[in-house]
Write an enzyme that holds these catalytic residues in place. Structure first.
Site, PDB file in Angstrom:
ATOM      1  N   CYS A 198     -19.128   1.777 -17.955  1.00 26.57           N
ATOM      2  CA  CYS A 198     -20.396   1.667 -17.204  1.00 26.57           C
ATOM      3  C   CYS A 198     -21.193   0.427 -17.585  1.00 26.57           C
ATOM      4  CB  CYS A 198     -21.235   2.920 -17.413  1.00 26.57           C
ATOM      5  SG  CYS A 198     -20.423   4.436 -16.840  1.00 26.57           S
ATOM      6  N   GLU A 257       0.824  -1.209   0.000  1.00 26.06           N
ATOM      7  CA  GLU A 257       0.000   0.000   0.000  1.00 26.06           C
ATOM      8  C   GLU A 257       0.861   1.263   0.000  1.00 26.06           C
ATOM      9  OE1 GLU A 257      -3.038   0.086  -0.620  1.00 26.06           O
ATOM     10  OE2 GLU A 257      -3.450  -2.042  -0.436  1.00 26.06           O
ATOM     11  N   CYS A 317     -14.197   1.954 -13.469  1.00 22.64           N
ATOM     12  CA  CYS A 317     -14.642   3.317 -13.131  1.00 22.64           C
ATOM     13  C   CYS A 317     -13.465   4.282 -13.204  1.00 22.64           C
ATOM     14  CB  CYS A 317     -15.285   3.337 -11.742  1.00 22.64           C
ATOM     15  SG  CYS A 317     -16.293   4.800 -11.403  1.00 22.64           S
ATOM     16  N   CYS A 345     -20.044  -2.401 -15.434  1.00 22.71           N
ATOM     17  CA  CYS A 345     -19.927  -2.143 -13.996  1.00 22.71           C
ATOM     18  C   CYS A 345     -20.966  -2.946 -13.217  1.00 22.71           C
ATOM     19  CB  CYS A 345     -20.110  -0.647 -13.721  1.00 22.71           C
ATOM     20  SG  CYS A 345     -20.059  -0.232 -11.958  1.00 22.71           S
TER      21      CYS A 345
END
Length: 450
Positions: free
Chosen positions: A251, A116, A244, A254
């Site tokens: 879309c 991370e 996204c 999604c």
């Protein structure tokens, strides 16, 4: 999940904490009246509890209430969790740090922590290509990672909750949430740029992401799956990084497009696009800086052994605590070779007691070329030269004045330079010097061969 205790999501507000907005009161009095929805809702700011930043320091977080903002309903959140996790289970990318899911929990937590830190504002592809920290541009984060690891070793155990992790130097809200959810199964939210974009579109929040950060953290907390928090956090980040995206959202593929208010608005209003959410923040104009860089090579003995002079940057600021070749800032109108060398000679004499007229002799000095290094907010043009010197006496006899004691500097041999963790800009300068030397060697070999 048998035998495991689920930790409730502290970010989900209790029923008693909900308040009725003036718009809702007006609707209750007059059912025909509907609140006017605004795309870029203004924010009223209230002071929230202090939360540590990524560097471990405490900071007051301003809570931003967005007009007409609604929490995720229970059924809505459950539906999105199920859809998003099904999509993630089928489409998740195979990444090295995800393979570290087995074994000791502390080892898993450390793997998540490192990944991370490396991924913050850095694309996955970049992390996969670079095996070393050099080139990622996160040297300060690497130092904090070391400090944090030492702190955990001293305490004897790896913190298991987001709140405890935030007390470790270098771990802030984002990293704490990632470690706690992925390694220890705590239902803690993770909010990065990808998550902000997904939530902004789900709720059609077009306001500045930085001004609505607290609202989006609360909404992210409401969405986290209590049974699979780590997978859910990775799923929503994966969705933001792939489908996204900032400029080309997919879309049609999604898994939660039915709940997306930005998509719904774009279908109803021609002037509205999904990419309008969130608002695009104008970047500060890039500053143009100029510097003279001198690679100082010291020749020693008849066999021409040589070392290079490197200076350690201050512990605070840009590229803090890292090594570089001697450099001096320049004004844009004072970059000609004569002025550059004059400024560099003054700097070498004042900072390292290298006086080309008194205690050292110039064997050769030549311009190598220019190199432009791009930082996020600075465009630095470096004028690079190579100066080869011989010293009268030993290197360790160079006197140190009060001014010189403020600097940390050292001589490094070639093997050390080749293996040490230099920044990409310094490494580029060194490679320019190597290129010049190799070219001269080839030219000399050709002439001798003739």
């Amino acid at each position: 999940m048998a035998g495991k205790t689920l930790i409730p999501n502290s970010n989900v507000p209790s029923p008693s904490s909900f308040s009725i907005s003036p718009a809702m009161e007006a609707m209750a009095e007059n059912p025909k009246r509907r609140p006017r929805r605004r795309r870029a809702a203004a924010a009223a700011t209230a002071t929230a509890a202090a939360a540590p930043g990524e560097n471990g320091a405490g900071a007051d977080v301003a809570a931003t209430a967005v007009e007409d903002m609604e929490d995720f309903a229970k059924g809505e959140a459950e539906s999105m969790r199920a859809s998003l996790l099904r999509w993630y289970d089928e489409h998740r990318r195979s990444l090295p740090w995800r393979a570290a899911s087995g074994g000791d929990e502390a080892e898993r937590a450390y793997a998540v922590w490192v990944s991370e830190v490396m991924l913050q504002q850095t694309r996955v592809a970049v992390v996969e290509v670079n095996e070393m920290w050099a080139g990622l541009g996160y040297y300060r984060r690497a130092r904090f990672l070391l400090e944090g690891a030492k702190c955990i070793v001293d305490k004897g155990e790896f913190p298991r909750t987001a709140s405890a992790l935030r007390r470790v130097p270098g771990i802030g809200n984002y990293t704490a949430g990632a470690i706690a959810s992925i390694a220890f199964n705590e239902a803690a939210p993770v909010v990065d740029g990808n998550v902000v974009r997904v939530i902004s579109r789900l709720k059609a929040i077009s306001a500045n992401p930085k001004e609505t950060a607290t609202v989006k953290r609360k909404l992210a907390g409401q969405l986290v799956d209590p049974l699979r928090p780590g997978d859910f956090n990775q799923a929503i980040m994966e969705l933001g990084a792939t489908l996204c995206s900032r400029t080309s959202p997919g879309c049609s593929s999604c898994p939660i497009s039915k709940q997306c208010k930005a998509l719904s608005l774009s279908k109803d209003t021609k002037s509205v696009e999904v990419t309008d959410f969130p608002a695009k923040v104008l970047k500060a104009k890039q500053r143009h800086d100029f510097a003279a860089v001198c690679v100082v090579q010291i020749m020693q003995g008849a066999d021409e052994n040589h070392v290079f002079l490197l200076v350690k940057r201050p512990e605070e600021g840009l590229l803090a605590g890292l090594w570089e070749f001697p450099s001096v800032p320049l004004d844009e109108d004072k970059v000609d070779v004569g002025l550059r060398r004059k400024e560099m000679d003054k700097y070498l004499k004042k900072s390292f007691n290298l006086d080309i007229r008194r205690n050292c002799k110039v064997v050769s000095r030549e311009d190598v070329g220019e190199y432009v290094h791009i930082f996020s907010h600075i465009r630095l043009r470096m004028y690079v030269e190579l100066m080869i010197l011989t010293i009268k006496g030993n290197l360790d006899k160079l006197a140190k004045s009060e001014e010189q004691c403020k600097l940390t500097w050292k001589f490094f041999d070639v093997s050390s330079i080749e293996t040490m963790g230099l920044t990409s800009g310094v490494r580029k300068v060194y490679n320019m010097i190597k290129g010049i030397k190799e070219k001269k060697f080839c030219e000399s070999w050709i002439l001798n061969d003739k």
